[in-house]
Design an enzyme around this catalytic site. Structure first.
Site, PDB file in Angstrom:
ATOM      1  N   HIS A  18      -0.823 -11.470   5.932  1.00 14.65           N
ATOM      2  CA  HIS A  18      -0.030 -11.721   6.786  1.00 14.65           C
ATOM      3  C   HIS A  18      -1.126 -12.159   7.598  1.00 14.65           C
ATOM      4  CE1 HIS A  18      -0.857  -8.243   9.659  1.00 14.65           C
ATOM      5  NE2 HIS A  18      -0.131  -7.319   8.921  1.00 14.65           N
ATOM      6  N   HIS A  21      -4.121 -10.681   9.947  1.00 12.47           N
ATOM      7  CA  HIS A  21      -5.356 -10.252   8.271  1.00 12.47           C
ATOM      8  C   HIS A  21      -6.220 -11.927   8.680  1.00 12.47           C
ATOM      9  CE1 HIS A  21      -2.615  -7.185   5.500  1.00 12.47           C
ATOM     10  NE2 HIS A  21      -3.277  -6.834   7.120  1.00 12.47           N
ATOM     11  N   CYS A 126       0.198  10.285  10.529  1.00 18.93           N
ATOM     12  CA  CYS A 126       1.219   9.313   9.915  1.00 18.93           C
ATOM     13  C   CYS A 126       0.496   8.617   9.219  1.00 18.93           C
ATOM     14  CB  CYS A 126       1.028   8.781  11.462  1.00 18.93           C
ATOM     15  SG  CYS A 126       1.965   6.590  10.938  1.00 18.93           S
ATOM     16  N   HIS A 147       3.872   2.845  14.226  1.00 16.62           N
ATOM     17  CA  HIS A 147       4.829   2.469  13.027  1.00 16.62           C
ATOM     18  C   HIS A 147       6.133   3.037  13.263  1.00 16.62           C
ATOM     19  CE1 HIS A 147       0.344   2.011  11.848  1.00 16.62           C
ATOM     20  NE2 HIS A 147       1.066   1.293  11.564  1.00 16.62           N
TER      21      HIS A 147
END
Ligand code: MSP
Length: 520
Positions: A18, A21, A126, A147
């Site tokens: 995306h 990045h 996580c 998250h």
């Protein structure tokens, strides 16, 4: 030393790339091209992080084996970086045999050093972060703040790394001000110093049992334990430089000059990674730089909002130069920033099509019409040339401190000076009045300014700069130019013939029309 080794974070291969990045890879590419311009022997590494529970889960959801799944995702990343003109020298994948070998050797060395011991881990994990969390890291609702999902509880026998043994030495490295700071920006350096002071930051678990995680590199001589994905991932930086496999490259490039990463993974790079390197007796990197995060139209990217931007789609629609230019002209690298298509169109059209494109177009048209396209053999305007050198000096200072948006402003001081100079002195009128020498000097000076702007802009908009360079009549390619070469000098070679190749940067609406009509 004349080498420069830089790395990016390696992206999780659990989904397609995306714009976030892309932001980091473009930044690294800007640095790589800038260092090459300085004459450095650059080695630029990027790649994909392919093990761990997050990737394994995504593969299961896609109905593929993890290997087949990551092969597909890694290909998408490589394609995206090509479309954005990322000039990495190597694309590393953590599923490569060479890397698996190095990770196992690193583990072996840490164990031999007495830094690995067996213990029982009871706690929270996580999967999004691939990190162990404490109760106090969670939100009021008991979820991971990054998250927004509840962490998994687990209790298992595994191996721990003796981080506590290295805390003082890491603190020393962080406050070693005899050299440049090793962690930047300053706020991030203070953040890790603060984390180090936390007595709860202790030894951490560096393996998982194979029953909990199958997709990972086995512990040497103990295949029932799998190496923690962060130990695996961080090691990519030494695998890529030839550690234990290519002595020539290793001696030449290590230590890394720059690890470029996002602000969310600073602890891993500025605490865990130095500790691992100390444990295996490898020198520490020169610098870890954490950049800010990019939102899309003011919102965090998320699948549920549906605003996850695909860099390949963006470059196919608007061109890599527009995307690259906007991201770094409009945002301050060490802070959070935003991407918006409307803002990108207005900035790219204003600066690249109007400011820069029109300058080139006016110059080559006037030179062709009045001087047979030849660079005239006359004197330049010393005041403008001096201003150009001053702006160039500011550019180098800003690029050295990762202040890309300021460096871009410095380049546009040169472009704006040239445009203003032409508008004010009206060479076309002087030509009509027969004052050909005066007009020639104006055109020559402006061409020298444009040439310098093209060189300095090359790290940011490589294709546009190459097109300008070509129209200015150079045959030596721009990617071979360094500040030490003749071509960097302020003057244009007299007699060189410019070639009018039409607009170098179409206004973006035109762009889309051109793309649409070529598809018809
Ligand atoms: N795999 C780990 C890194 C291991 S490095 C040894 C990882 N992967 S990631 O895919 O989640 O993120 C890769 C890089 O992209 C990180 O540096 C991260 O900070 C960065 N970004 C992810 N989203 C981002 C934005 N929205 N904006 C800018 N950078 C972002 O972490």
């Amino acid at each position: 030393m004349n080498k420069y080794y830089l790395t990016t974070a390696i992206d999780y291969a659990n989904a397609a790339p995306h714009i976030g990045h892309a932001y980091e890879k473009i930044a690294a590419d800007i640095v790589a091209r800038y260092q090459r311009l300085q004459g450095k022997d650059v080695f630029f590494l990027t790649g994909t992080d392919e093990h761990g529970s997050k990737v394994e889960k995504a593969a299961i959801a896609a109905g593929l084996t993890p290997q087949a799944f990551v092969d597909g995702v890694a290909a998408k990343f490589e394609k995206a970086w090509k479309s954005l003109f990322i000039s990495n020298d190597r694309f590393i994948r953590t599923t490569e045999e060479q890397h698996k070998f190095v990770v196992q050797e690193v583990f072996r060395k840490m164990r031999e050093k007495g830094d690995v011991y067996k213990g029982k881990y009871i706690g929270l994990y996580c999967e999004g972060c691939e990190d162990f969390l404490r109760e106090r890291d969670l939100t009021e609702n008991g979820v991971c703040p990054n998250h927004l999902k509840p962490p998994k509880k687990f209790e298992e026998e595994n191996y721990f790394f003796r981080l506590t043994k290295y805390k003082d030495a890491i603190r020393q490295w962080l406050v070693d001000s005899s050299k440049n700071a090793h962690v930047l920006p300053e706020g991030r350096r203070l953040e890790v110093l603060h984390q180090l002071d936390d007595p709860e930051l202790g030894d951490f678990s560096i393996t998982r049992s194979r029953s909990a995680l199958t997709w990972g590199i086995p512990v040497p001589d103990e295949p029932e334990q799998v190496i923690y994905v962060w130990i695996d991932a961080l090691t990519n930086y030494i695998t890529g430089a030839g550690y234990l496999t290519d002595d020539v490259a290793w001696k030449k490039y290590w230590p890394a000059d720059l690890h470029l990463i996002g602000k969310d993974i600073n602890k891993f790079h500025s605490i865990y990674w130095p500790a691992m390197l100390m444990s295996i007796d490898v020198p520490l990197p020169e610098l870890v730089f954490s950049h800010g995060f990019i939102t899309v139209e003011g919102q965090k990217m998320s699948k549920s909002i549906g605003n996850v931007l695909d860099p390949i789609h963006l470059t196919e629609t608007y061109g890599a130069d527009a995307v690259r230019y906007f991201l770094f002209a409009a945002n301050t690298f060490d802070q959070d920033g935003d991407f918006s298509v409307a803002d990108m169109l207005s900035l790219a059209n204003g600066h690249l099509a109007n400011g820069l494109g029109n300058l080139l177009n006016r110059l080559v048209t006037l030179l062709e019409k009045n001087f047979s396209g030849k660079i005239p053999d006359v004197k330049v305007d010393p005041v403008l040339m001096e201003r150009m050198e001053e702006a160039s000096s500011r550019y180098f200072i800003n690029m050295d401190s990762f202040e890309f948006s300021k460096a871009i402003k410095d380049i546009f001081c040169i472009v704006d000076d040239a445009n203003k100079y032409i508008n004010d002195s009206k060479p076309w009128t002087l030509l009509k009045e027969g004052k050909s020498q005066e007009a020639a000097s104006i055109l020559l000076t402006s061409t020298c300014l444009l040439k310098r702007a093209a060189i300095l802009l090359f790290p940011i908009t490589p294709k546009l700069s190459c097109d300008i360079w070509h129209q200015l009549g150079f045959t030596e390619t721009l990617d071979t130019i360094t500040v030490h070469k003749e071509a960097y000098r302020p003057l244009m070679p007299a007699g060189q013939v410019v070639r009018n190749g039409g607009p170098v940067f179409l206004r973006i609406e035109d762009h889309k029309e051109a793309a649409a009509s070529s598809k018809k």
